[in-house]
Design an enzyme around this catalytic site. Structure first.
Site, PDB file in Angstrom:
ATOM      1  CB  CYS A 205      -0.911   0.173   1.129  1.00 44.31           C
ATOM      2  SG  CYS A 205      -1.961   1.417   1.598  1.00 44.31           S
TER       3      CYS A 205
ATOM      4  CB  CYS B  38       0.331   1.844   3.903  1.00 45.99           C
ATOM      5  SG  CYS B  38      -1.405   1.463   3.940  1.00 45.99           S
TER       6      CYS B  38
END
Length: 144
Positions: free
Chosen positions: A70, A73
């Protein structure tokens, strides 16, 4: 019954330390070099040790549900670590890899990542999805 133990790498010398979960609020030091183990850094937890740590701490817990693939993230990770260093001793910062820990992801109803969940005494008090800057993370962590 055995007390659950965490394996914490020392940020100073790299030695692995076994720490009883019940001592998470005691500002533990490395058994090899004596340096502080947590030093405001997020603690990586999973399905096997999450509940023991959350039950053992008297501090609020801010959990970052994330995954290595991600992009947002990965972009938020330094801000999360910065917020953890700023609130050291006031809030326990925890990272949970949602891919490796599907039980926790399902239990908390994680539908998108990154998602931050604030817990107080084991109960969810707030939640925010999406990447946030350090200041917003601090505000979420301090929100009761």
């Amino acid at each position: 019954m055995d007390t659950p133990r965490l394996q914490l790498p020392c940020p100073h010398c790299g030695a692995t330390n076994r720490l009883p979960a019940a001592r998470i609020d005691d500002a533990p030091n490395c058994g090899k070099c004596g340096g502080p183990l947590l030093q405001g850094q997020p603690l990586e937890l999973g399905d096997d040790n999450f509940d023991a740590v959350v039950a053992a701490t008297a501090l609020p817990v801010l959990v970052d549900f994330w995954a290595p693939w991600c992009g947002p993230c990965r972009m938020m990770a330094p801000a999360f670590a910065q917020a953890g260093a700023q609130l050291q001793g006031q809030v326990l910062f925890v990272k949970v890899n949602s891919d490796d820990n599907p039980g926790l992801s399902q239990r908390f109803g994680i539908r998108s990542i990154p998602t931050l969940v604030r817990l107080q005494a084991g109960r969810e008090t707030s939640r925010q999805s999406g990447a946030l800057p350090a200041g917003a993370i601090v505000a979420l962590a301090q929100r009761g």
